[in-house]
Design a protein around this motif. Structure first.
Motif, PDB file in Angstrom:
ATOM      1  N   ALA A  73       0.774  -1.244   0.043  1.00 14.63           N
ATOM      2  CA  ALA A  73      -0.177   0.059   0.008  1.00 14.63           C
ATOM      3  C   ALA A  73       0.913   1.136  -0.019  1.00 14.63           C
ATOM      4  N   ALA A  74       2.016   1.240   0.847  1.00 13.11           N
ATOM      5  CA  ALA A  74       2.960   2.571   1.099  1.00 13.11           C
ATOM      6  C   ALA A  74       3.536   2.298  -0.494  1.00 13.11           C
ATOM      7  N   THR A  75       3.966   1.618  -0.903  1.00 19.53           N
ATOM      8  CA  THR A  75       4.563   1.497  -2.087  1.00 19.53           C
ATOM      9  C   THR A  75       3.674   2.159  -3.336  1.00 19.53           C
ATOM     10  N   SER A  76       2.409   1.902  -3.330  1.00 29.35           N
ATOM     11  CA  SER A  76       1.560   2.233  -4.430  1.00 29.35           C
ATOM     12  C   SER A  76       1.127   3.793  -4.240  1.00 29.35           C
ATOM     13  N   PHE A  77       1.270   4.093  -2.841  1.00 29.98           N
ATOM     14  CA  PHE A  77       0.931   5.710  -2.393  1.00 29.98           C
ATOM     15  C   PHE A  77       1.960   6.533  -3.050  1.00 29.98           C
ATOM     16  N   ASN A  82       4.377  10.305  -6.848  1.00 29.01           N
ATOM     17  CA  ASN A  82       5.241  10.691  -7.912  1.00 29.01           C
ATOM     18  C   ASN A  82       4.606  10.881  -9.235  1.00 29.01           C
ATOM     19  N   ALA A  83       3.557  10.340  -9.523  1.00 26.62           N
ATOM     20  CA  ALA A  83       2.786  10.413 -10.951  1.00 26.62           C
ATOM     21  C   ALA A  83       2.091  11.887 -10.507  1.00 26.62           C
ATOM     22  N   PHE A  84       1.587  12.102  -9.529  1.00 26.21           N
ATOM     23  CA  PHE A  84       0.839  13.392  -9.079  1.00 26.21           C
ATOM     24  C   PHE A  84       1.975  14.410  -9.135  1.00 26.21           C
ATOM     25  N   LYS A  85       2.979  14.491  -8.780  1.00 22.59           N
ATOM     26  CA  LYS A  85       3.915  15.551  -8.989  1.00 22.59           C
ATOM     27  C   LYS A  85       4.177  16.145 -10.303  1.00 22.59           C
ATOM     28  N   LYS A  86       3.684  15.541 -11.156  1.00 22.89           N
ATOM     29  CA  LYS A  86       3.803  16.051 -12.505  1.00 22.89           C
ATOM     30  C   LYS A  86       2.411  16.740 -12.935  1.00 22.89           C
ATOM     31  N   ALA A  87       1.427  16.715 -12.119  1.00 23.20           N
ATOM     32  CA  ALA A  87       0.052  17.272 -12.569  1.00 23.20           C
ATOM     33  C   ALA A  87      -0.619  17.984 -11.430  1.00 23.20           C
ATOM     34  N   ASP A  88      -0.335  17.520 -10.229  1.00 22.87           N
ATOM     35  CA  ASP A  88      -1.237  18.056  -9.095  1.00 22.87           C
ATOM     36  C   ASP A  88      -0.292  18.025  -7.690  1.00 22.87           C
ATOM     37  N   PRO A  89       0.457  18.849  -7.626  1.00 22.35           N
ATOM     38  CA  PRO A  89       1.318  18.914  -6.411  1.00 22.35           C
ATOM     39  C   PRO A  89       0.776  18.697  -5.066  1.00 22.35           C
ATOM     40  N   GLN A  90      -0.556  19.418  -4.911  1.00 21.57           N
ATOM     41  CA  GLN A  90      -1.005  19.087  -3.515  1.00 21.57           C
ATOM     42  C   GLN A  90      -1.557  17.679  -3.611  1.00 21.57           C
ATOM     43  N   GLU A  91      -1.959  17.042  -4.485  1.00 17.19           N
ATOM     44  CA  GLU A  91      -2.224  15.601  -4.433  1.00 17.19           C
ATOM     45  C   GLU A  91      -1.227  14.864  -4.165  1.00 17.19           C
ATOM     46  N   ALA A  92      -0.220  15.205  -4.703  1.00 17.07           N
ATOM     47  CA  ALA A  92       1.128  14.267  -4.610  1.00 17.07           C
ATOM     48  C   ALA A  92       1.530  14.465  -3.083  1.00 17.07           C
ATOM     49  N   ILE A  93       1.341  15.641  -2.461  1.00 20.71           N
ATOM     50  CA  ILE A  93       1.682  15.408  -0.973  1.00 20.71           C
ATOM     51  C   ILE A  93       0.744  14.839  -0.142  1.00 20.71           C
ATOM     52  N   SER A  94      -0.670  14.766  -0.628  1.00 19.40           N
ATOM     53  CA  SER A  94      -1.589  13.927   0.232  1.00 19.40           C
ATOM     54  C   SER A  94      -1.033  12.554   0.250  1.00 19.40           C
ATOM     55  N   ILE A 117      11.471  14.804   2.783  1.00 20.62           N
ATOM     56  CA  ILE A 117      12.105  15.628   1.956  1.00 20.62           C
ATOM     57  C   ILE A 117      11.518  15.873   0.668  1.00 20.62           C
ATOM     58  N   THR A 118      11.023  14.840   0.078  1.00 22.66           N
ATOM     59  CA  THR A 118      10.123  15.047  -1.304  1.00 22.66           C
ATOM     60  C   THR A 118       9.079  16.046  -1.048  1.00 22.66           C
ATOM     61  N   ILE A 119       8.483  15.863   0.032  1.00 23.78           N
ATOM     62  CA  ILE A 119       7.228  16.854   0.065  1.00 23.78           C
ATOM     63  C   ILE A 119       7.822  18.170   0.286  1.00 23.78           C
ATOM     64  N   ALA A 120       9.035  18.372   1.194  1.00 24.32           N
ATOM     65  CA  ALA A 120       9.592  19.722   1.371  1.00 24.32           C
ATOM     66  C   ALA A 120       9.854  20.546  -0.037  1.00 24.32           C
ATOM     67  N   GLU A 121      10.517  19.393  -1.014  1.00 30.15           N
ATOM     68  CA  GLU A 121      11.192  19.895  -1.913  1.00 30.15           C
ATOM     69  C   GLU A 121       9.769  20.530  -2.904  1.00 30.15           C
ATOM     70  N   ILE A 122       8.587  19.848  -2.768  1.00 31.38           N
ATOM     71  CA  ILE A 122       7.308  20.169  -3.578  1.00 31.38           C
ATOM     72  C   ILE A 122       6.993  21.432  -3.188  1.00 31.38           C
ATOM     73  N   TYR A 123       7.095  21.782  -1.805  1.00 31.01           N
ATOM     74  CA  TYR A 123       6.566  22.854  -1.287  1.00 31.01           C
ATOM     75  C   TYR A 123       7.738  24.071  -1.658  1.00 31.01           C
ATOM     76  N   GLU A 124       8.931  23.618  -1.895  1.00 29.73           N
ATOM     77  CA  GLU A 124      10.029  24.656  -2.219  1.00 29.73           C
ATOM     78  C   GLU A 124       9.783  25.089  -3.350  1.00 29.73           C
ATOM     79  N   SER A 125       9.655  24.164  -4.386  1.00 25.10           N
ATOM     80  CA  SER A 125       9.613  24.696  -5.727  1.00 25.10           C
ATOM     81  C   SER A 125       8.398  24.765  -6.897  1.00 25.10           C
ATOM     82  N   GLU A 126       7.480  23.915  -6.246  1.00 18.18           N
ATOM     83  CA  GLU A 126       6.185  24.037  -6.927  1.00 18.18           C
ATOM     84  C   GLU A 126       5.038  25.032  -6.239  1.00 18.18           C
TER      85      GLU A 126
END
Length: 286
Positions: A73-77, A82-94, A117-126
């Motif tokens: 489950a964690a792997t799928s989330f 990673n997929a949402f990072k390219k389309a919906d940063p907020q959904e990626a964070i969720s 860290i990945t979430i932090a970088e989304i908040y930084e750049s996106e």
């Protein structure tokens, strides 16, 4: 949606109905559905339909939870994130937060830190929300420290310190730079970096109060004698002297001399400008 996934799984409402139907057939049907959603997600990725891929991975993750397969489950989330990072940063964070919840529940704090860290970088750049980025870097550092991954923790803390100084939270920045500097100065592989951290701590002191900077500089030289011979320490002494004399030209000349050998980055330039502004009639480093 690809043909491998039943038509009634194509919307969020229908997918709920789909999952309800699966419970009738037992675990084997849920496992089959997981595979279908994963295949669909990968097909969407190939087509660069990132939102659809993220949604499909999320459906797979929820079914894995139904099967008590926490790791899957964690792997799928994470895949969904990673997929949402390219389309919906907020959904990626969720999605990444959902993965983090599972990993921390399993005691997998190192991998949870990585996703913070990945979430932090989304908040930084996106999303450009520095305060939230800092919160996630701090959480990552906390988890790394708990797992004795001090080098990884320090990297996160240095990001926090840099942002804290930019946000004029100088005391917070000073504490981190001094802590990391003290931790690295006795390490043969890392001690070269310690002078940079003491230099940055001293600059933060300098912005707040010239006397504090002088006292801090004396403390750092005593703690770490190699700092005395560094170009950073020599620059600080020249800057303190120029500031005391309110000599803007001498200040600028010292900075230019340093910059000609070691290029100043944006952070250092910002801090040096803030100090120079306290010299009467000065406002730039030209």
């Amino acid at each position: 949606l690809p043909h491998s996934v039943p038509e009634f799984a194509s919307t969020s409402a229908d997918s709920k109905c789909f999952r309800n139907k699966l419970t009738v057939g037992g675990n084997s049907r849920v496992e089959e559905a997981c595979e279908m959603f994963a295949r669909a997600a990968n097909m969407f990725k190939m087509a660069k339909n990132w939102s659809a891929a993220g949604n499909a991975f999320c459906q797979a993750a929820r079914l894995h939870l139904q099967l008590q397969s926490k790791h899957d489950a964690a792997t799928s989330f994470v895949d969904a994130g990673n997929a949402f990072k390219k389309a919906d940063p907020q959904e990626a964070i969720s999605c990444l937060n959902a993965a983090i919840d599972i990993y921390t529940d399993m005691g997998r704090f190192t991998i949870a830190a990585k996703h913070h860290i990945t979430i932090a970088e989304i908040y930084e750049s996106e999303l450009v929300d520095i305060e939230k980025a800092v919160a996630h870097f701090e959480q990552a550092a906390d988890y790394y420290k708990g797992e004795e991954s001090n080098s990884s923790a320090n990297k996160c803390l240095l990001k926090v310190a840099a942002y804290a100084a930019q946000l004029e939270q100088y005391q917070k920045a000073i504490e981190i730079y001094e802590q990391v500097g003290t931790n690295t100065m006795d390490n043969p592989l890392l001690k070269y970096s310690a002078k940079e951290y003491f230099f940055k701590a001293a600059l933060c002191h300098f912005i707040v109060d010239e006397l504090n900077a002088k006292l801090a500089l004396e403390k750092y030289e005593e703690m770490f004698p190699a700092f005395s011979d560094s170009r950073e320490c020599k620059l600080l002494k020249k800057l303190l002297e120029a500031h005391e004399e309110q000599n803007g030209e001498a200040y600028t000349e010292a900075v230019k001399e340093f910059d000609s050998i070691s290029r100043l980055d944006q952070w250092l330039t910002t801090m040096l400008l803030r100090i120079k502004k306290s010299i009467h009639g000065e406002g730039d480093l030209k």
